[in-house]
Scaffold this motif. Structure first.
Motif, PDB file in Angstrom:
ATOM      1  N   ASP A 295      -2.084   8.325  -6.189  1.00 22.73           N
ATOM      2  CA  ASP A 295      -2.214   7.305  -5.152  1.00 22.73           C
ATOM      3  C   ASP A 295      -1.524   6.071  -5.744  1.00 22.73           C
ATOM      4  O   ASP A 295      -2.094   5.375  -6.580  1.00 22.73           O
ATOM      5  CB  ASP A 295      -3.707   7.066  -4.872  1.00 22.73           C
ATOM      6  CG  ASP A 295      -3.935   6.135  -3.689  1.00 22.73           C
ATOM      7  OD1 ASP A 295      -2.941   5.610  -3.151  1.00 22.73           O
ATOM      8  OD2 ASP A 295      -5.110   5.927  -3.321  1.00 22.73           O
ATOM      9  N   MET A 296      -0.277   5.855  -5.325  1.00 23.59           N
ATOM     10  CA  MET A 296       0.588   4.905  -6.047  1.00 23.59           C
ATOM     11  C   MET A 296       0.157   3.446  -5.902  1.00 23.59           C
ATOM     12  O   MET A 296       0.258   2.650  -6.828  1.00 23.59           O
ATOM     13  CB  MET A 296       2.023   5.070  -5.546  1.00 23.59           C
ATOM     14  CG  MET A 296       3.027   4.344  -6.369  1.00 23.59           C
ATOM     15  SD  MET A 296       4.627   4.392  -5.584  1.00 23.59           S
ATOM     16  CE  MET A 296       5.443   5.596  -6.548  1.00 23.59           C
ATOM     17  N   ASP A 354       3.569  -0.648 -12.452  1.00 28.27           N
ATOM     18  CA  ASP A 354       4.441  -0.975 -11.327  1.00 28.27           C
ATOM     19  C   ASP A 354       4.939   0.346 -10.744  1.00 28.27           C
ATOM     20  O   ASP A 354       5.629   1.108 -11.432  1.00 28.27           O
ATOM     21  CB  ASP A 354       5.615  -1.830 -11.845  1.00 28.27           C
ATOM     22  CG  ASP A 354       6.569  -2.206 -10.726  1.00 28.27           C
ATOM     23  OD1 ASP A 354       6.434  -1.654  -9.609  1.00 28.27           O
ATOM     24  OD2 ASP A 354       7.450  -3.049 -10.959  1.00 28.27           O
ATOM     25  N   CYS A 356       7.237   0.995  -8.879  1.00 29.59           N
ATOM     26  CA  CYS A 356       8.703   1.109  -8.806  1.00 29.59           C
ATOM     27  C   CYS A 356       9.271   1.666 -10.102  1.00 29.59           C
ATOM     28  O   CYS A 356      10.430   2.032 -10.171  1.00 29.59           O
ATOM     29  CB  CYS A 356       9.350  -0.250  -8.549  1.00 29.59           C
ATOM     30  SG  CYS A 356       8.781  -1.037  -7.054  1.00 29.59           S
ATOM     31  N   ASP A 370       0.960   4.077  -0.116  1.00 31.23           N
ATOM     32  CA  ASP A 370       0.355   3.221   0.924  1.00 31.23           C
ATOM     33  C   ASP A 370       0.749   1.780   0.576  1.00 31.23           C
ATOM     34  O   ASP A 370      -0.002   1.061  -0.068  1.00 31.23           O
ATOM     35  CB  ASP A 370      -1.165   3.418   0.891  1.00 31.23           C
ATOM     36  CG  ASP A 370      -1.863   2.742   2.053  1.00 31.23           C
ATOM     37  OD1 ASP A 370      -1.304   2.733   3.164  1.00 31.23           O
ATOM     38  OD2 ASP A 370      -2.979   2.218   1.849  1.00 31.23           O
ATOM     39  N   VAL A 371       1.925   1.395   1.031  1.00 33.49           N
ATOM     40  CA  VAL A 371       2.587   0.194   0.501  1.00 33.49           C
ATOM     41  C   VAL A 371       1.958  -1.131   0.967  1.00 33.49           C
ATOM     42  O   VAL A 371       1.318  -1.180   2.023  1.00 33.49           O
ATOM     43  CB  VAL A 371       4.076   0.176   0.934  1.00 33.49           C
ATOM     44  CG1 VAL A 371       4.853   1.258   0.232  1.00 33.49           C
ATOM     45  CG2 VAL A 371       4.209   0.273   2.447  1.00 33.49           C
ATOM     46  N   PRO A 372       2.207  -2.212   0.187  1.00 36.45           N
ATOM     47  CA  PRO A 372       1.874  -3.539   0.717  1.00 36.45           C
ATOM     48  C   PRO A 372       2.768  -3.796   1.922  1.00 36.45           C
ATOM     49  O   PRO A 372       3.951  -3.458   1.892  1.00 36.45           O
ATOM     50  CB  PRO A 372       2.217  -4.483  -0.444  1.00 36.45           C
ATOM     51  CG  PRO A 372       3.147  -3.718  -1.326  1.00 36.45           C
ATOM     52  CD  PRO A 372       2.847  -2.265  -1.132  1.00 36.45           C
TER      53      PRO A 372
HETATM   54  N1  SAM Z   1      -4.334   2.342  -0.481  1.00 29.64           N
HETATM   55  C1  SAM Z   1      -5.224   1.227  -0.534  1.00 29.64           C
HETATM   56  C2  SAM Z   1      -6.535   1.606   0.105  1.00 29.64           C
HETATM   57  O1  SAM Z   1      -6.560   2.485   0.980  1.00 29.64           O
HETATM   58  O2  SAM Z   1      -7.566   1.041  -0.257  1.00 29.64           O
HETATM   59  C3  SAM Z   1      -4.613  -0.022   0.090  1.00 29.64           C
HETATM   60  C4  SAM Z   1      -3.320  -0.392  -0.557  1.00 29.64           C
HETATM   61  S1  SAM Z   1      -2.733  -1.988  -0.120  1.00 29.64           S
HETATM   62  C5  SAM Z   1      -2.129  -1.690   1.463  1.00 29.64           C
HETATM   63  C6  SAM Z   1      -1.282  -2.128  -1.069  1.00 29.64           C
HETATM   64  C7  SAM Z   1      -1.508  -2.218  -2.557  1.00 29.64           C
HETATM   65  O3  SAM Z   1      -0.230  -2.120  -3.195  1.00 29.64           O
HETATM   66  C8  SAM Z   1      -2.093  -3.521  -3.051  1.00 29.64           C
HETATM   67  O4  SAM Z   1      -3.312  -3.278  -3.720  1.00 29.64           O
HETATM   68  C9  SAM Z   1      -1.062  -4.063  -4.046  1.00 29.64           C
HETATM   69  O5  SAM Z   1      -1.629  -4.662  -5.185  1.00 29.64           O
HETATM   70  C10 SAM Z   1      -0.310  -2.800  -4.410  1.00 29.64           C
HETATM   71  N2  SAM Z   1       1.059  -3.002  -4.927  1.00 29.64           N
HETATM   72  C11 SAM Z   1       1.934  -3.980  -4.607  1.00 29.64           C
HETATM   73  N3  SAM Z   1       3.067  -3.827  -5.300  1.00 29.64           N
HETATM   74  C12 SAM Z   1       2.920  -2.721  -6.071  1.00 29.64           C
HETATM   75  C13 SAM Z   1       3.739  -2.058  -7.022  1.00 29.64           C
HETATM   76  N4  SAM Z   1       4.961  -2.501  -7.327  1.00 29.64           N
HETATM   77  N5  SAM Z   1       3.249  -0.959  -7.635  1.00 29.64           N
HETATM   78  C14 SAM Z   1       2.001  -0.514  -7.363  1.00 29.64           C
HETATM   79  N6  SAM Z   1       1.171  -1.108  -6.472  1.00 29.64           N
HETATM   80  C15 SAM Z   1       1.628  -2.190  -5.835  1.00 29.64           C
END
Ligand code: SAM
Length: 501
Positions: A295-296, A354, A356, A370-372
């Protein structure tokens, strides 16, 4: 004397300056302050109305209304009493409904096959019609229901369904997507100039630097073949894993679930409430026994917890880039997994990386990305932490670039034969199909990876008893759950991509 005169002059100047400041301040304070939520709403009105056409007013109203939740029972707590409580409240065990609907659909399919064979032998239409099984009303997508309700005599539909159809406010003629009026801005942030966001050209007063989307995002008009993508239809309905025990109120019922109960023996909570749309990406992932799942972008952890509740994965890595948010994943897991339950603890790993920069590990069977994103509902509800704060403009505009990097990185970390699900909780076409398209064209141009998109439009149909899908909105790769007053989940976009090589 000179000193005294100077002082008097200085005092006069100072007074007049402070008077002017006061005047300006007074004038300013009379102007109503535009809040971040208002800015978000204004943006959505400009960007989404042309895309969603006559559906926009009902989606908008739903976004501004109380959201609806589903309750996920915790397999690591005792929940028999909870089930009884939910049933007494009138909530549905969605598995029971889903199984019944799938069974009816199977019967209908068999009958229509038999009917077409009959038709070959006997072309008498009346005998064909008398055999046909009509779908139950609860199975129909809301827009199908609306279309039927307009055609059929009034008495055919119970009041409840007529209201459900009316609430969609769909004019069959008004569904076209106004692609021509979408433009996105060129680079303002130093990142890729390709993707900013959709805004209709007619409303861009003072933003002369904005260009037609086709100018800055030429890849979008390329065919799937041009970016090496095949589209494979998933015929079988999406699977609901046996161990997931989820309750929901039927469409139109806006009751709440009670607060979770603490199990004093196991020291965990008996259930958790989540936006019901969050279920779709997890179902699309189709986790099988022993799968290695990543779960990325996992925080705060709702979807990770759902994956865990399927009791399927052999490994679940819940990752997030932010230290604070990684703590939230840990705390959620603690609330739902009893301490010392080694079978579960051993398969759950929480990491802070990260997404990426995962490298080309090819080690996962399933990856959820599940991206920001614009988080439409959140942007309308939470003024303080909004992406529409002027100080967060750059971050907001860079989202599509980040999203496509995350998706490319996921496809590289996936083993050949594995599946990536890309999901967002925004209606932005650019952050949905647009990002999938960009990521797939980068994969095609920059790597030797081969992918195919899984078209889930048929596979999700039996879930229409829960969701309002945006099926006929010209979506190219993914499925979209539209918020609706009757089932106020989402928005949630989700696309499924298989890595072939
Ligand atoms: N999947 C989560 C849930 O169902 O509870 C919600 C995820 S939320 C929409 C997006 C998440 O992506 C945030 O917690 C943020 O910190 C994270 N995020 C942002 N940039 C990221 C990156 N480069 N690598 C990993 N996570 C990242």
């Amino acid at each position: 004397m000179i000193g005294l005169a100077a002082t008097r002059n200085q005092i006069l100047i100072r007074n007049s300056v402070s008077f002017n400041i006061l005047k300006r301040h007074k004038k300013k304070s009379r102007e109503p302050k535009v809040t971040n939520s208002q800015r978000a709403l204004e943006y959505f009105d400009i960007a989404y109305a042309p895309v969603y056409g006559t559906r926009w007013p009902s989606i908008r109203l739903a976004l501004l209304s109380k959201p609806k939740y589903m309750a996920v029972l915790n397999n690591f707590a005792s929940y028999d009493e909870t089930i009884e409580r939910f049933q007494n409240l009138g909530a549905w065990d969605i598995r029971e409904k889903y199984s019944a609907i799938r069974e009816r659909m199977r019967q209908r399919r068999e009958q229509s096959q038999a009917t077409s064979e009959d038709r070959d032998e006997d072309t008498d239409e009346t005998s064909v019609r008398s055999n046909s099984v009509r779908p139950s009303l609860v199975e129909l997508d809301d827009d199908e229901l609306a279309a039927r309700a307009r055609l059929e005599p009034e008495g055919r539909y119970p009041e409840e369904y007529r209201l459900r159809a009316a609430a969609q406010n769909v004019d069959a003629t008004g569904l076209e997507v106004d692609l021509a009026s979408r433009v996105i801005a060129p680079s303002e942030t130093g990142g890729s100039s390709l993707m900013m966001d959709y805004v209709p050209a007619t409303r861009l007063k003072g933003l002369e630097n904005w260009m037609e989307e086709a100018d800055v995002f030429p890849d979008a008009s390329q065919g799937d073949q041009d970016i090496g993508v095949t589209v494979v239809k998933q015929e079988e309905p999406i699977d609901l894993p046996k161990m997931l025990k989820i309750f929901a109120f039927e469409k139109g019922n806006i009751s709440d679930f009670p607060q979770p109960r603490f199990d004093p023996q196991l020291r965990v909570l008996d259930h958790y409430a989540m936006d019901g749309a969050s279920l779709l990406p997890v179902l699309a992932l189709d986790v099988k026994p022993g799968d290695r799942v990543l779960d990325m972008c996992a925080a705060p952890g709702g979807k990770s917890l759902l994956v865990l509740q399927t009791l399927m994965p052999g490994l679940l890595v819940s990752n997030d880039v932010s230290e604070g948010r990684v703590k939230r994943i840990r705390s959620i897991l603690k609330q739902f997994v009893p301490k010392g339950m080694s079978t579960i603890e051993n398969l759950t790993v929480v990491t802070q990386n990260d997404g990426c920069r995962l490298g080309e590990a090819e080690e996962y069977d399933k990856i959820l990305v599940d991206v920001p994103c614009l988080t439409d509902r959140h942007s309308l509800m939470d003024d303080d932490n909004s992406l529409f704060k002027t100080s967060r403009t750059k971050e907001r505009l860079k989202l599509p670039e980040l999203q496509s990097q995350l998706l490319v990185s996921a496809l590289q970390a996936l083993r050949p034969g594995g599946t990536v699900v890309y999901s967002t909780c925004t209606l932005s076409p650019l952050q949905n199909d647009g990002v999938v398209h960009l990521a797939l064209s980068r994969i095609w141009q920059e790597t030797t990876i081969e992918c195919s998109v899984v078209d889930m439009s048929q596979a999700v149909r039996p879930l229409s008893f829960l969701y309002r899908f945006g099926g006929n909105l010209g979506l190219r790769y993914g499925q979209l759950i539209l918020p609706s007053l009757l089932s106020n989940f989402g928005p949630m976009y989700c696309a499924k991509i298989k890595r072939i090589r």
